[in-house]
Motif scaffolding. Sequence first.
Motif, PDB file in Angstrom:
ATOM      1  N   MET A   1      13.319 -11.855   6.327  1.00  0.00           N
ATOM      2  CA  MET A   1      13.660 -10.493   5.981  1.00  0.00           C
ATOM      3  C   MET A   1      12.927  -9.893   4.610  1.00  0.00           C
ATOM      4  SD  MET A   1      15.649  -8.250   7.095  1.00  0.00           S
ATOM      5  CE  MET A   1      16.538  -6.824   6.618  1.00  0.00           C
ATOM      6  N   ILE A   2      12.553 -10.579   3.731  1.00  0.00           N
ATOM      7  CA  ILE A   2      12.286 -10.264   2.557  1.00  0.00           C
ATOM      8  C   ILE A   2      10.829  -9.926   3.068  1.00  0.00           C
ATOM      9  CG2 ILE A   2      11.316 -10.675   0.154  1.00  0.00           C
ATOM     10  CD1 ILE A   2      14.234  -9.782   0.404  1.00  0.00           C
ATOM     11  N   GLY A   3      10.227 -11.042   3.827  1.00  0.00           N
ATOM     12  CA  GLY A   3       8.596 -11.033   4.338  1.00  0.00           C
ATOM     13  C   GLY A   3       8.258  -9.758   5.182  1.00  0.00           C
ATOM     14  N   LEU A   4       9.314  -9.350   5.894  1.00  0.00           N
ATOM     15  CA  LEU A   4       9.244  -8.020   7.076  1.00  0.00           C
ATOM     16  C   LEU A   4       9.266  -6.844   5.917  1.00  0.00           C
ATOM     17  CD1 LEU A   4       9.244  -6.704   9.734  1.00  0.00           C
ATOM     18  CD2 LEU A   4      11.831  -6.758   9.624  1.00  0.00           C
ATOM     19  N   LEU A   5      10.041  -6.698   4.849  1.00  0.00           N
ATOM     20  CA  LEU A   5      10.265  -5.619   4.079  1.00  0.00           C
ATOM     21  C   LEU A   5       8.792  -5.537   3.411  1.00  0.00           C
ATOM     22  CD1 LEU A   5      13.755  -5.722   2.720  1.00  0.00           C
ATOM     23  CD2 LEU A   5      12.916  -4.252   4.460  1.00  0.00           C
ATOM     24  N   PHE A   6       8.305  -6.844   2.579  1.00  0.00           N
ATOM     25  CA  PHE A   6       7.246  -6.482   2.092  1.00  0.00           C
ATOM     26  C   PHE A   6       5.876  -6.289   2.886  1.00  0.00           C
ATOM     27  CE2 PHE A   6       3.256  -8.640   0.403  1.00  0.00           C
ATOM     28  CZ  PHE A   6       3.193  -8.095  -0.747  1.00  0.00           C
ATOM     29  N   THR A   7       5.788  -6.749   4.199  1.00  0.00           N
ATOM     30  CA  THR A   7       4.793  -6.186   5.226  1.00  0.00           C
ATOM     31  C   THR A   7       4.737  -4.778   5.313  1.00  0.00           C
ATOM     32  OG1 THR A   7       4.915  -8.290   6.182  1.00  0.00           O
ATOM     33  CG2 THR A   7       3.938  -6.654   7.400  1.00  0.00           C
ATOM     34  N   LEU A   8       6.122  -4.382   5.744  1.00  0.00           N
ATOM     35  CA  LEU A   8       6.361  -2.709   6.053  1.00  0.00           C
ATOM     36  C   LEU A   8       5.810  -1.876   4.801  1.00  0.00           C
ATOM     37  CD1 LEU A   8       9.738  -2.533   7.734  1.00  0.00           C
ATOM     38  CD2 LEU A   8       7.280  -2.320   8.921  1.00  0.00           C
ATOM     39  N   LEU A   9       6.296  -2.530   3.628  1.00  0.00           N
ATOM     40  CA  LEU A   9       5.574  -1.647   2.539  1.00  0.00           C
ATOM     41  C   LEU A   9       4.334  -1.824   2.193  1.00  0.00           C
ATOM     42  CD1 LEU A   9       6.673  -0.506  -0.336  1.00  0.00           C
ATOM     43  CD2 LEU A   9       6.396  -2.637  -1.394  1.00  0.00           C
ATOM     44  N   VAL A  10       3.584  -2.981   2.350  1.00  0.00           N
ATOM     45  CA  VAL A  10       2.109  -3.044   2.353  1.00  0.00           C
ATOM     46  C   VAL A  10       1.410  -2.042   3.424  1.00  0.00           C
ATOM     47  CG1 VAL A  10       0.104  -4.619   2.787  1.00  0.00           C
ATOM     48  CG2 VAL A  10       1.905  -5.155   1.461  1.00  0.00           C
ATOM     49  N   ILE A  11       1.943  -2.127   4.577  1.00  0.00           N
ATOM     50  CA  ILE A  11       1.380  -1.259   5.806  1.00  0.00           C
ATOM     51  C   ILE A  11       1.658  -0.014   5.497  1.00  0.00           C
ATOM     52  CG2 ILE A  11       1.630  -0.607   8.246  1.00  0.00           C
ATOM     53  CD1 ILE A  11       2.108  -3.460   8.873  1.00  0.00           C
ATOM     54  N   GLY A  12       2.699   0.425   5.065  1.00  0.00           N
ATOM     55  CA  GLY A  12       3.168   1.761   4.560  1.00  0.00           C
ATOM     56  C   GLY A  12       2.153   2.349   3.567  1.00  0.00           C
ATOM     57  N   VAL A  13       1.902   1.758   2.380  1.00  0.00           N
ATOM     58  CA  VAL A  13       0.971   2.133   1.356  1.00  0.00           C
ATOM     59  C   VAL A  13      -0.301   2.235   1.890  1.00  0.00           C
ATOM     60  CG1 VAL A  13       0.266   1.219  -0.681  1.00  0.00           C
ATOM     61  CG2 VAL A  13       2.549   1.130  -0.545  1.00  0.00           C
ATOM     62  N   VAL A  14      -0.983   1.271   2.257  1.00  0.00           N
ATOM     63  CA  VAL A  14      -2.318   1.461   3.009  1.00  0.00           C
ATOM     64  C   VAL A  14      -2.582   2.331   4.029  1.00  0.00           C
ATOM     65  CG1 VAL A  14      -4.097   0.045   4.050  1.00  0.00           C
ATOM     66  CG2 VAL A  14      -2.571  -1.290   2.360  1.00  0.00           C
ATOM     67  N   ALA A  15      -1.924   2.302   5.032  1.00  0.00           N
ATOM     68  CA  ALA A  15      -1.942   3.406   6.062  1.00  0.00           C
ATOM     69  C   ALA A  15      -1.820   4.705   5.523  1.00  0.00           C
ATOM     70  CB  ALA A  15      -1.217   2.952   7.410  1.00  0.00           C
ATOM     71  N   GLY A  16      -0.718   5.083   4.934  1.00  0.00           N
ATOM     72  CA  GLY A  16      -0.277   6.269   4.429  1.00  0.00           C
ATOM     73  C   GLY A  16      -1.256   7.019   3.668  1.00  0.00           C
ATOM     74  N   TYR A  17      -1.976   6.103   2.497  1.00  0.00           N
ATOM     75  CA  TYR A  17      -2.829   6.617   1.446  1.00  0.00           C
ATOM     76  C   TYR A  17      -3.985   6.844   2.272  1.00  0.00           C
ATOM     77  CZ  TYR A  17       0.172   6.730  -2.677  1.00  0.00           C
ATOM     78  OH  TYR A  17       0.954   7.187  -3.482  1.00  0.00           O
ATOM     79  N   LEU A  18      -4.403   5.766   3.114  1.00  0.00           N
ATOM     80  CA  LEU A  18      -5.738   6.257   3.861  1.00  0.00           C
ATOM     81  C   LEU A  18      -5.751   7.455   4.806  1.00  0.00           C
ATOM     82  CD1 LEU A  18      -6.973   2.744   4.769  1.00  0.00           C
ATOM     83  CD2 LEU A  18      -8.080   4.258   3.018  1.00  0.00           C
ATOM     84  N   ALA A  19      -4.408   7.644   5.598  1.00  0.00           N
ATOM     85  CA  ALA A  19      -4.588   8.613   6.072  1.00  0.00           C
ATOM     86  C   ALA A  19      -4.392  10.162   5.393  1.00  0.00           C
ATOM     87  CB  ALA A  19      -3.104   8.873   7.216  1.00  0.00           C
ATOM     88  N   ARG A  20      -3.902  10.112   4.258  1.00  0.00           N
ATOM     89  CA  ARG A  20      -3.906  11.458   3.232  1.00  0.00           C
ATOM     90  C   ARG A  20      -5.123  11.532   2.716  1.00  0.00           C
ATOM     91  NH1 ARG A  20       0.768  11.133  -0.817  1.00  0.00           N
ATOM     92  NH2 ARG A  20      -0.073  13.032  -1.699  1.00  0.00           N
ATOM     93  N   LEU A  21      -6.083  10.497   2.365  1.00  0.00           N
ATOM     94  CA  LEU A  21      -7.283  10.543   2.294  1.00  0.00           C
ATOM     95  C   LEU A  21      -8.425  11.112   3.303  1.00  0.00           C
ATOM     96  CD1 LEU A  21      -8.063   7.408  -0.041  1.00  0.00           C
ATOM     97  CD2 LEU A  21      -8.055   9.636  -0.702  1.00  0.00           C
ATOM     98  N   LEU A  22      -8.074  10.862   4.593  1.00  0.00           N
ATOM     99  CA  LEU A  22      -8.962  11.200   5.610  1.00  0.00           C
ATOM    100  C   LEU A  22      -8.673  12.547   6.041  1.00  0.00           C
ATOM    101  CD1 LEU A  22      -9.168   7.870   7.433  1.00  0.00           C
ATOM    102  CD2 LEU A  22     -10.911   8.920   6.104  1.00  0.00           C
ATOM    103  N   VAL A  23      -7.536  13.043   5.881  1.00  0.00           N
ATOM    104  CA  VAL A  23      -7.105  14.217   6.474  1.00  0.00           C
ATOM    105  C   VAL A  23      -7.436  15.239   5.359  1.00  0.00           C
ATOM    106  CG1 VAL A  23      -5.478  15.721   7.376  1.00  0.00           C
ATOM    107  CG2 VAL A  23      -5.642  13.174   8.124  1.00  0.00           C
ATOM    108  N   MET A  24      -8.196  16.501   5.603  1.00  0.00           N
ATOM    109  CA  MET A  24      -8.632  17.557   4.752  1.00  0.00           C
ATOM    110  C   MET A  24      -7.073  18.082   4.177  1.00  0.00           C
ATOM    111  SD  MET A  24     -12.075  19.045   5.860  1.00  0.00           S
ATOM    112  CE  MET A  24     -12.130  20.032   4.321  1.00  0.00           C
ATOM    113  N   GLY A  25      -7.301  18.434   2.662  1.00  0.00           N
ATOM    114  CA  GLY A  25      -6.217  19.297   2.266  1.00  0.00           C
ATOM    115  C   GLY A  25      -5.247  18.533   1.582  1.00  0.00           C
ATOM    116  N   PRO A  26      -4.621  19.181   0.552  1.00  0.00           N
ATOM    117  CA  PRO A  26      -3.569  18.172  -0.296  1.00  0.00           C
ATOM    118  C   PRO A  26      -2.316  18.226   0.473  1.00  0.00           C
ATOM    119  CG  PRO A  26      -3.886  20.537  -1.247  1.00  0.00           C
ATOM    120  CD  PRO A  26      -4.982  20.393   0.000  1.00  0.00           C
ATOM    121  N   ASP A  27      -1.425  17.185   0.060  1.00  0.00           N
ATOM    122  CA  ASP A  27      -0.192  17.119   0.810  1.00  0.00           C
ATOM    123  C   ASP A  27       0.872  16.903  -0.133  1.00  0.00           C
ATOM    124  OD1 ASP A  27      -0.764  17.085   3.639  1.00  0.00           O
ATOM    125  OD2 ASP A  27      -1.870  15.199   3.073  1.00  0.00           O
ATOM    126  N   PRO A  28       2.028  17.739  -0.215  1.00  0.00           N
ATOM    127  CA  PRO A  28       2.821  17.691  -1.361  1.00  0.00           C
ATOM    128  C   PRO A  28       3.972  16.636  -1.115  1.00  0.00           C
ATOM    129  CG  PRO A  28       3.357  19.727  -0.091  1.00  0.00           C
ATOM    130  CD  PRO A  28       2.095  18.972   0.558  1.00  0.00           C
TER     131      PRO A  28
END
Length: 103
Positions: A1-28
């Motif tokens: 269970m802890i492993g799944l939560l950690f995996t979701l956190l890592v996926i969320g951080v990496v994918a979310g920040y890369l998506a925000r970097l690649l799409v033009m415009g600031p996001d609040p």
Amino acid sequence: MIGLLFTLLVIGVVAGYLARLLVMGPDPIGFWRTVLLGIVGSLISGILASLIFYGKLMIGLSGPLAAVPGAIIALLIYRKVKFGSIMPPRDVLRGHRPPDPRS
């Protein structure tokens, strides 16, 4: 269970920040919304990959880098729902709203 939560956190951080970097415009949006954006993007990518490669709908997560296209799709949908356009107006992003003409 802890492993799944950690995996979701890592996926969320990496994918979310890369998506925000690649799409033009600031996001609040803050850290936790960025993580949620990445997790939703991983789900979108996993569903699309199952439809493309297996020909049937299966719910699953994709890896952090494969989740970036799904996170971009999720970010554009979020912007469209929140601001009515995929590019938010500058005055809304700065926290300044034009005066309401009805008042």
